[in-house]
Enzyme design. Structure first.
Site, PDB file in Angstrom:
ATOM      1  N   SER A 157      17.581  16.156 -37.257  1.00 20.58           N
ATOM      2  CA  SER A 157      16.321  16.453 -36.576  1.00 20.58           C
ATOM      3  C   SER A 157      15.851  15.326 -35.676  1.00 20.58           C
ATOM      4  O   SER A 157      16.061  14.140 -35.973  1.00 20.58           O
ATOM      5  CB  SER A 157      15.227  16.741 -37.614  1.00 20.58           C
ATOM      6  OG  SER A 157      15.546  17.864 -38.393  1.00 20.58           O
TER       7      SER A 157
ATOM      8  N   HIS B 246       9.208  20.248 -41.928  1.00 24.27           N
ATOM      9  CA  HIS B 246      10.229  20.215 -42.989  1.00 24.27           C
ATOM     10  C   HIS B 246       9.655  19.799 -44.341  1.00 24.27           C
ATOM     11  O   HIS B 246      10.028  20.376 -45.368  1.00 24.27           O
ATOM     12  CB  HIS B 246      11.383  19.295 -42.569  1.00 24.27           C
ATOM     13  CG  HIS B 246      12.221  19.874 -41.471  1.00 24.27           C
ATOM     14  ND1 HIS B 246      12.957  21.026 -41.639  1.00 24.27           N
ATOM     15  CD2 HIS B 246      12.440  19.470 -40.187  1.00 24.27           C
ATOM     16  CE1 HIS B 246      13.588  21.314 -40.509  1.00 24.27           C
ATOM     17  NE2 HIS B 246      13.294  20.390 -39.624  1.00 24.27           N
TER      18      HIS B 246
END
Length: 489
Positions: free
Chosen positions: A323, A418
């Site tokens: 990410s 997340h």
């Protein structure tokens, strides 16, 4: 030019009578902001047309009418909205936003009735009355768009235009009702998960290229590589928007945790044997519809894809992301502008962040990171300097992701997403994204969030209730190293 405008106007007029209008409208509008959109051949509304709009809106706000009349009326309203130029579409939305709010007096009466109700049956009736009072006439109007085949899709694009409008503040009541409705209509239970492959339609593949928001798809070869046998791409679709992906995720099936996105996407790399893959890397999650911003879909998408992959590939043991950290550079820029903070840095780092001329400390640091090999070869910095630089940046990134918060949520939007799904921060990767965007947003750093299946629920509740963020021992060590680097005042 005049003939061309007339032709496009005729096409629009004809297309508006069929379900294909939205596809033509999107093609003409493209990705431009709502306030800038001026469809060719469209004229500003005159007073007579505005009077008709007001009449139709007032009639649509009525709580009692036949379905046939409602459908005909809302079709006429939608047709007028879509044929308006950009400025008049904003005025149309402002009419909805400024009028048709909740009846305050009726709501107060309903609240009093609820407070005075003694019997359970009276309380139930009072609750229903209060719920009815909370539903604004504006919401009743918007609900009627669901009667049209392309009505829900139209509201998605209306909200996208609203969010891009310079008049967004004055449109807030309309935006609130749109979000409320779309959240209900795009509940995860109504969404269909589909795998996209190289055999998908060309139109759909073109949309993947256009909507990819994390790592630009540079060519058809690049796309084909992302859809190869050791890759997967999944998207959510809605039954009323069957040709439009709402959100999609790209996954690489590999044998270990990925730490560099350029290597992961390198077309020259050999294709992995999926039978031997032990790790699924989610390296891109893209929201394809700006009008659905704020509607929760991503967390359901990831969990559905994990379930799908687990069933297809029993050998998969690790599910993780690679990410970006989109807010890190901006945050660090602010830190380096603070003399008190810089005074805490060791001499090596202060030397590397001293700008020359008009160059800021951050710009100087950025230059060294981008050309670290050349900087070392030229004698500008030593290997030890670069090691300290790496340790410091990774530590600052860990601190930013875990400790810099707004209320109890992380500042970084990707981290917020997340952690909110129950993931943990597993690894911070040096030079994980060396693209110009990666350098600009995070000085090349990327992170792995780990979705440990037997810990997701516990970590989700720890985050939701206490704001506690799960992290690996390696990341904890980075925080400790950061503390030792900083000189205490």
């Amino acid at each position: 030019m005049g003939n061309s405008n007339t032709m496009v106007g005729n096409v629009l007029a004809n297309a508006a009578r069929g379900a294909g209008f939205m596809r033509i409208w999107r093609r003409l509008v493209g990705g431009r902001s709502g306030s800038d959109v001026q469809l060719a051949g469209l004229q500003a509304f005159d007073n007579k047309q505005w009077a008709l709009v007001d009449k139709l809106l007032q009639e649509a706000a009525s709580p009692i009418d036949s379905e046939t009349r409602m459908r005909a009326r809302v079709r006429q309203l939608l047709d007028m909205y879509l044929h308006a130029n950009g400025d008049d579409r904003v005025l149309f939305m402002q009419r909805l936003a400024s009028g048709f709010g909740v009846d305050g007096a009726a709501l107060e009466d309903a609240i009093v009735a609820y407070q005075e109700a003694q019997e359970p049956s009276d309380q139930l009736l009072a609750q229903a009355r209060m719920a009815d009072a909370l539903e604004s006439p504006r919401l009743r109007i918007l609900k009627q768009f669901n009667l049209l085949p392309n009505g829900i899709e139209s509201l998605v694009f209306m909200r996208a235009e609203l969010l891009q409008s310079a008049q967004k503040e004055s449109l807030a009541p309309l935006e609130q009702d749109l979000l409320r409705l779309l959240t209900l209509w795009f509940d995860a239970g109504f969404l269909e998960l589909q795998r996209l492959s190289w055999n998908s339609s060309a139109a759909l593949l073109e949309k993947l290229i256009r909507y990819e928001a994390v790592h630009e798809i540079k060519s058809w070869d690049d796309l084909r590589n992302r859809l190869d046998s050791d890759r997967r791409c999944y998207a959510f679709f809605h039954g009323r928007m069957p040709d439009e992906p709402l959100i999609f995720v790209e996954v690489a099936l590999v044998s270990q945790l990925a730490s560099n996105v350029q290597m992961l996407l390198d077309e020259a790399q050999p294709t992995h044997d999926t039978a031997q893959a032990t790790t699924a890397i989610f390296y891109s999650i893209s929201n394809a519809q700006p009008g659905l911003r704020g509607v929760s879909m991503g967390e359901f998408l990831i969990k559905r894809v994990v379930a799908q992959l687990s069933q297809e590939f029993p050998n998969l043991k690790t599910f993780a992301t690679l990410s970006p950290v989109p807010g890190f550079a901006k945050w660090l820029h602010t830190r380096l502008a603070d003399d008190d903070y810089v005074a805490q840095l060791p001499l090596q780092l202060r030397y590397m962040t001293e700008g020359e001329g008009d160059e800021t400390r951050f710009e100087r640091l950025q230059t060294i990171v981008q050309a670290q090999d050349c900087a070392h070869d030229s004698g500008l910095v030593t290997k030890d300097d670069l090691l300290v630089l790496k340790q410091w940046l990774q530590g600052e990134c860990a601190h930013y992701l875990l400790n810099e918060k707004r209320r109890q949520e992380p500042l970084d939007p990707v981290a917020r997403f997340h952690f909110g799904n129950g993931a943990s921060l597993q690894q911070i990767n040096w030079m994980g994204d060396t693209s110009p965007k990666g350098m600009r947003e995070s000085l090349g750093l990327m992170v792995n969030y780990l979705y440990q299946l037997d810990a997701i629920d516990e970590q989700y509740h720890a985050f939701a209730k206490e704001g506690r963020l799960a992290r690996s021992p390696e990341v904890k060590k980075m925080l400790t190293t950061r503390e030792t680097l900083l000189v205490k005042p």
